[in-house]
Design an enzyme around this catalytic site. Structure first.
Site, PDB file in Angstrom:
ATOM      1  N   GLU A   1       1.813  11.439   1.510  1.00 16.49           N
ATOM      2  CA  GLU A   1       0.905  11.635   2.625  1.00 16.49           C
ATOM      3  C   GLU A   1       1.258  10.647   3.739  1.00 16.49           C
ATOM      4  OE1 GLU A   1      -3.785  12.350   3.675  1.00 16.49           O
ATOM      5  OE2 GLU A   1      -3.311  10.922   2.124  1.00 16.49           O
TER       6      GLU A   1
ATOM      7  N   ALA B   1      -4.679   3.138  -1.844  1.00 13.54           N
ATOM      8  CA  ALA B   1      -4.523   4.067  -2.954  1.00 13.54           C
ATOM      9  C   ALA B   1      -4.221   5.448  -2.401  1.00 13.54           C
ATOM     10  CB  ALA B   1      -5.807   4.123  -3.784  1.00 13.54           C
ATOM     11  N   MET B   2      -3.740   6.337  -3.261  1.00 10.43           N
ATOM     12  CA  MET B   2      -3.385   7.680  -2.810  1.00 10.43           C
ATOM     13  C   MET B   2      -3.810   8.694  -3.863  1.00 10.43           C
ATOM     14  SD  MET B   2      -2.034   9.706  -0.617  1.00 10.43           S
ATOM     15  CE  MET B   2      -2.105  11.451  -0.939  1.00 10.43           C
ATOM     16  N   GLU B   3      -4.514   9.722  -3.378  1.00  6.72           N
ATOM     17  CA  GLU B   3      -5.199  10.662  -4.264  1.00  6.72           C
ATOM     18  C   GLU B   3      -4.340  11.776  -4.834  1.00  6.72           C
ATOM     19  OE1 GLU B   3      -5.513  10.433  -0.909  1.00  6.72           O
ATOM     20  OE2 GLU B   3      -5.856  12.392   0.011  1.00  6.72           O
TER      21      GLU B   3
ATOM     22  N   GLU C   1     -10.877   8.012  -4.219  1.00  9.02           N
ATOM     23  CA  GLU C   1      -9.726   8.862  -4.561  1.00  9.02           C
ATOM     24  C   GLU C   1     -10.143  10.034  -5.437  1.00  9.02           C
ATOM     25  OE1 GLU C   1      -7.423   8.277  -2.678  1.00  9.02           O
ATOM     26  OE2 GLU C   1      -7.881   6.186  -2.166  1.00  9.02           O
TER      27      GLU C   1
HETATM   28  N1  BES Z   1      -5.332   9.393   1.513  1.00  7.64           N
HETATM   29  C1  BES Z   1      -5.480   7.993   1.592  1.00  7.64           C
HETATM   30  C2  BES Z   1      -4.194   7.236   1.453  1.00  7.64           C
HETATM   31  C3  BES Z   1      -3.354   7.198   2.703  1.00  7.64           C
HETATM   32  C4  BES Z   1      -3.674   6.351   3.735  1.00  7.64           C
HETATM   33  C5  BES Z   1      -2.217   7.955   2.801  1.00  7.64           C
HETATM   34  C6  BES Z   1      -2.897   6.318   4.869  1.00  7.64           C
HETATM   35  C7  BES Z   1      -1.434   7.926   3.926  1.00  7.64           C
HETATM   36  C8  BES Z   1      -1.768   7.102   4.959  1.00  7.64           C
HETATM   37  C9  BES Z   1      -6.426   7.491   0.499  1.00  7.64           C
HETATM   38  O1  BES Z   1      -7.323   8.417   0.035  1.00  7.64           O
HETATM   39  C10 BES Z   1      -7.249   6.413   1.115  1.00  7.64           C
HETATM   40  O2  BES Z   1      -8.009   6.714   1.983  1.00  7.64           O
HETATM   41  N2  BES Z   1      -7.076   5.169   0.690  1.00  7.64           N
HETATM   42  C11 BES Z   1      -7.782   4.056   1.284  1.00  7.64           C
HETATM   43  C12 BES Z   1      -8.739   3.437   0.328  1.00  7.64           C
HETATM   44  C13 BES Z   1     -10.129   3.950   0.485  1.00  7.64           C
HETATM   45  C14 BES Z   1     -11.067   3.331  -0.510  1.00  7.64           C
HETATM   46  C15 BES Z   1     -10.689   3.776   1.873  1.00  7.64           C
HETATM   47  C16 BES Z   1      -6.754   3.029   1.669  1.00  7.64           C
HETATM   48  O3  BES Z   1      -5.585   3.250   1.370  1.00  7.64           O
HETATM   49  O4  BES Z   1      -7.117   2.040   2.274  1.00  7.64           O
HETATM   50 ZN    ZN Z   2      -8.864   8.843   1.313  1.00 11.47          ZN
END
Ligand code: BES
Ligand code: ZN
Length: 877
Positions: free
Chosen positions: A138, A272-274, A308
């Site tokens: 992503e 993190a990545m879902e 996630e």
């Molecule tokens: N989908 C995101 C990860 C992501 C972030 C992918 C930026 C590509 C670019 C994931 O679900 C997410 O939002 N992670 C957050 C943590 C969350 C608890 C707010 C993060 O990575 O900070």
């Molecule tokens: Zn997210």
């Protein structure tokens, strides 16, 4: 061929249905080879197939297209990768017939060190440095691993096979169906996935331990982590199993895959990545160590896991149609993670803590350089920057506002029907509104468009006049200027008690209302025993600010002193007042006076906001009125005495999570403001900790406070505290400990030490994912940090430039400045150095410098500030 260049999206004449992917990574040479067979439906007669690919090499003779009906094979006459557009264009000399066919492509690539696409992460095993291979796709990096239609709406099924060293664990989205030995390697094949988007495909190959549990429905849940650390995965495992149960009920739909793996990756750009069925995490966001993790770490793990897992429904099962609707994923997952955390740990009062999300959303959206929640995306390079406080925090806040307007039950029912309707498919913002409109009978679409399609938000001014309340909305901008936005604002208010609740929609610029029983502040002020107040935006459920007239503001201040208001409302009054002060619409004197009303505050969220406001005020005062800084610091120290005494240094038996978090923040504040007793006590405890890392004198919750305290006295001629911290950093193998240390070092007031810290941050001892934590620079160090940024820009840009972490270097180092000259200097430096991935952040940071500069001028023009500050600093209680 030219017609495919510079387009935001791929042409739609071929639709992928199924991918059969084979990957063979070489973890030593950091390369991989692969092949993919894609079942395609040709829906428009064409001699082109255009798909995404980047950083891959594709040999001309490794491409073929075989149609299903006749098994005829078409060889492309031309195979071209267009690097700028990240596309692979295949040209055929004949028109491809409509219907199904299989496109086969062989390719090669590099396991890069940029934490995106198919990359390598490093770890130590038996004293030896080793590589693991990880994917992060992503938003748009699956194309760096295999050629594909790399857009969220192009959903297909995925059948994955890996050739990997036989001693390693190899994971993907689905369970393994077969493992076949093959010399030193093994061939691992996985079940075919349900239909899903490319950005959710994942593969991880390395050495891991795991802990395992099952949901009542028999879904196997595992947490994988570094060898020897399986115990640290137990907390997240427990949270995950419970959360899956909660969401199944909330969305009225079970988790859709047969297993869920969660894994800690040592080098990871985001938190993190879902990925569907294989969620990847930073170590700090997944692992919890009973002895050395802090309460804040525990809460972080909970929220990240809950976030996630929410995506497994909201994002993975129902996916945004295009990145314009990213906020549907992120805003929603953020909001719902609070729902889960609140249900698992009601004593954490996470809905009060949610106000941290709102306030960060309001802060960014108060800039002219903000953007609407639904933002146009024309190029893959623009996607990274919208993973910001608008998509996440404003997104989550407008969802909370809507839920509170429609009611929790109606909201949940409508959501469940939205999920059911769009499962295994894609959705746009309007689709969510349609489901909620149908479920509630309210004009949700009309109401919400004003919040998602335009940037910014209103400040509602309220005046009391002859028992009538006059409301007026205008766009709030931190610069103090007025924007011309207008919103449909759900106004709520309480008068004198939480039993009298009124609400209405403010749909025009202004309105006048008379509420029965609302007689506050009018005329004779007979009884002071009764709380005489009117609070708008009850519980801070709305995404807007409120500006009260003098009379109403005084009523609220006294209601705070008499403890008549809820924590959320106390938070809101303070936060709005601070924002208005920064926008030069309220004096610093009145803000400081209001802050004085929070002397006995003990709520975690309110007090921690009071602390962060006090940091900002002390910094701006150092620019505006240096002669008053000492008095202002004295005032803040006296403000935090009450809570510091209540909390003490060590956990009291049976105390709660929130007190544990609060203690660290209060002690940090006292140390930063130079409270000698606190600094000395911290240093005593720090020395005990150096002798014994398990000493009860320095529990994890106060470690960061102690580190910051120690750094306050470090200078080039008195370096021992700094050296000791570096030693602890080097010796610990807990990422949370490393982050705590990194986050404290640059708080040192000696610019020479700050420079050393910043150089350390760029060294090989700090993983590139963690460098940004070292950028929390003291005010005294900000000029040094700016020179350092300029001197190292080429290296920083090369190392972090291809991801979103680079924006943090820009914002952390530029935004603290407070002069127009500095803003011009910054613009000049970046005039030849800007690029799409930092363009928006750079403009926002420069805007913040302008806002600070105006604020400085306004404070300098304040007449009675010095008297007020002295009075507050020397007031005895
Ligand atoms: N989908 C995101 C990860 C992501 C972030 C992918 C930026 C590509 C670019 C994931 O679900 C997410 O939002 N992670 C957050 C943590 C969350 C608890 C707010 C993060 O990575 O900070
Ligand atoms: Zn997210």
């Amino acid at each position: 061929m030219e017609q495919f260049r510079g387009q935001p999206r791929l042409p739609k004449f071929a639709v992928p249905k199924r991918y059969d992917i084979h990957l063979k990574p070489d973890l030593v040479a950091c390369k991989f080879a692969g092949s993919v067979q894609i079942d395609l439906d040709i829906v428009d007669a064409t001699n082109f197939i255009v798909l995404n690919a980047a950083d891959l090499s594709v040999a001309h003779n490794a491409v073929s297209f075989k149609i299903q009906t006749s098994s005829k094979v078409f060889e492309p006459s031309k195979v071209e990768i267009v690097e700028e557009d990240e596309i692979l264009v295949l040209e055929f000399s004949e028109v491809l017939p409509l219907g199904m066919g299989v496109l086969a492509i062989g390719f090669e690539g590099t396991l890069n060190d940029k934490m995106k696409g198919f990359y390598r992460s490093t770890f130590e095993h038996n004293g030896e440095k080793r590589n693991m291979a990880v994917t992060q796709f992503e938003p748009a990096d699956a194309r760096r691993c295999f050629p594909c239609w790399d857009e969220p709406a192009c959903k297909a099924t995925f059948k994955i096979t890996l050739d990997v060293p036989s001693d390693l664990i190899a994971l993907s989205n689905m369970p393994v169906i077969e493992e076949k030995p093959n010399g030193h390697l093994k061939t691992v094949s996985y079940q075919e996935s349900p239909i899903m988007s490319t950005y959710l495909v994942a593969v991880v190959i390395g050495l891991f331990d795991y802990v395992e549990d099952h949901t009542p429905d028999g879904i196997k849940v595992r947490v994988y982590c570094q060898v020897g650390k399986a115990n640290q995965g137990k907390f997240a495992l427990d949270v995950a199993v419970k959360t899956l149960g909660l969401y199944k009920e909330y969305f009225a739909c079970p988790y859709s895959l047969p297993k869920l793996d969660m894994i800690a990756i040592p080098d990871f750009a985001a938190g993190a990545m879902e990925n569907y069925g294989l969620v990847t995490y930073r170590e700090t966001a997944l692992l919890y160590d009973e002895k050395h993790s802090a309460a804040a770490n525990k809460q972080r793990v909970t929220t990240v896991v809950a976030h996630e897992l929410a995506h497994q429904w909201f994002g993975n099962l129902v996916t945004m149609e295009w990145w314009t609707h990213l906020w549907l994923n992120e805003g929603f997952a953020t909001w719902v993670s609070y729902l889960a955390a609140d249900s698992l740990f009601p004593e954490w009062k996470v809905w009060t803590q949610f106000l941290d999300e709102s306030t960060e959303g309001l802060r960014l959206d108060g800039l002219a350089e903000s953007h609407p929640i639904e933002v146009e995306i024309n190029h893959a390079g623009e996607i990274d920057e919208i993973f910001d406080a608008i998509s996440y925090r404003k997104g989550a806040s407008v969802i909370r506002m809507l839920q509170s307007y429609l009611g929790a039950e109606c909201f949940q029912r409508s959501l469940a029907s939205y999920i059911k309707k769009h499962a295994c498919s894609n959705a746009k913002t309007e689709d969510l509104w349609a489901a909620l409109e149908e479920g509630s009978g309210e004009p949700v679409n009309r109401l919400m468009n004003s919040w998602t399609k335009q940037k910014g938000y209103p400040v509602v001014s309220v005046k009391i006049n002859n028992q009538k309340l006059e409301f007026e909305q205008s766009q709030f901008l931190s610069s103090g200027s007025q924007g011309d936005g207008q919103w449909i604002v759900p106004i709520t208010l309480c008068c004198g008690s939480y039993d009298t609740h009124h609400n209405f929609l403010l749909q025009t610029k202004s309105d006048i209302k008379e509420f029965l029983g609302c007689c506050v502040g009018g005329g004779n002020n007979k009884s002071s025993a009764v709380c005489s107040w009117i609070k708008l935006n009850v519980d801070q459920a709305g995404f807007y600010r409120v500006k009260y007239d003098e009379k109403l503001a005084a009523g609220l201040r006294s209601a705070i002193e008499k403890n008549c208001l809820s924590a959320t409302d106390r938070f809101g009054i303070l936060d709005d007042s601070f924002a208005l002060c920064m926008a030069c619409q309220q004096s610093l004197t009145s803000l400081l006076t209001l802050m004085g009303a929070y002397r006995e505050e003990l709520d975690y969220t309110v007090l921690s906001n009071l602390i962060s406001i006090s940091y900002k005020v002390a910094r701006i005062a150092a620019d505006a009125t240096p002669e008053l800084v000492d008095n202002i610091k004295e005032f803040f120290i006296s403000l935090f005495q009450y809570s510091a005494e209540k909390l003490g240094w060590e956990p009291r038996p049976g105390e709660g999570h929130l007190d544990a978090m609060l203690r660290g923040e209060v002690l940090t504040a006292l140390a930063v403001f130079g409270h000698d007793l606190t600094i000395n006590e911290a240093s005593r405890r720090f020395h005990a900790f150096l002798d014994d890392r398990n000493t009860p004198l320095l529990p994890p919750d106060i470690r960061k406070a102690a580190y910051v305290a120690v750094m306050q006295y470090v200078t080039t001629s008195n370096r021992s505290g700094y050296e000791s911290l570096l030693r602890v950093y080097r010796e610990t193998d807990l990422s949370q400990e490393k982050t705590r240390i990194l986050g404290s070092l640059a708080s040192c007031p000696d610019p020479n030490i700050v420079l050393e810290v910043l150089n350390f941050v760029l060294s090989s001892e700090v993983r590139s994912q963690d460098a940004v934590f070292g950028l929390a620079v003291s005010r005294e160090g900000r000029e040094t940090a700016w020179s350092w940024l300029k001197n190292n820009w080429d290296y920083i840009s090369k190392t972090w430039g291809s991801g979103f972490l680079i924006t943090r270097f820009v914002s952390a180092i530029i935004s603290p400045f407070a002069s127009f000259e500095k803003a011009s200097e910054v613009q000049e430096f970046f005039a030849t150095r800007t690029k799409p991935s930092i363009a928006r952040t750079l403009k926002q940071s420069v805007e913040r410098v302008h806002i600070n500069a105006k604020w400085v001028e306004s404070i300098q023009n304040e007449k009675h500030l010095a008297d007020a500050v002295k009075e507050l600093a020397y007031r005895k209680y």
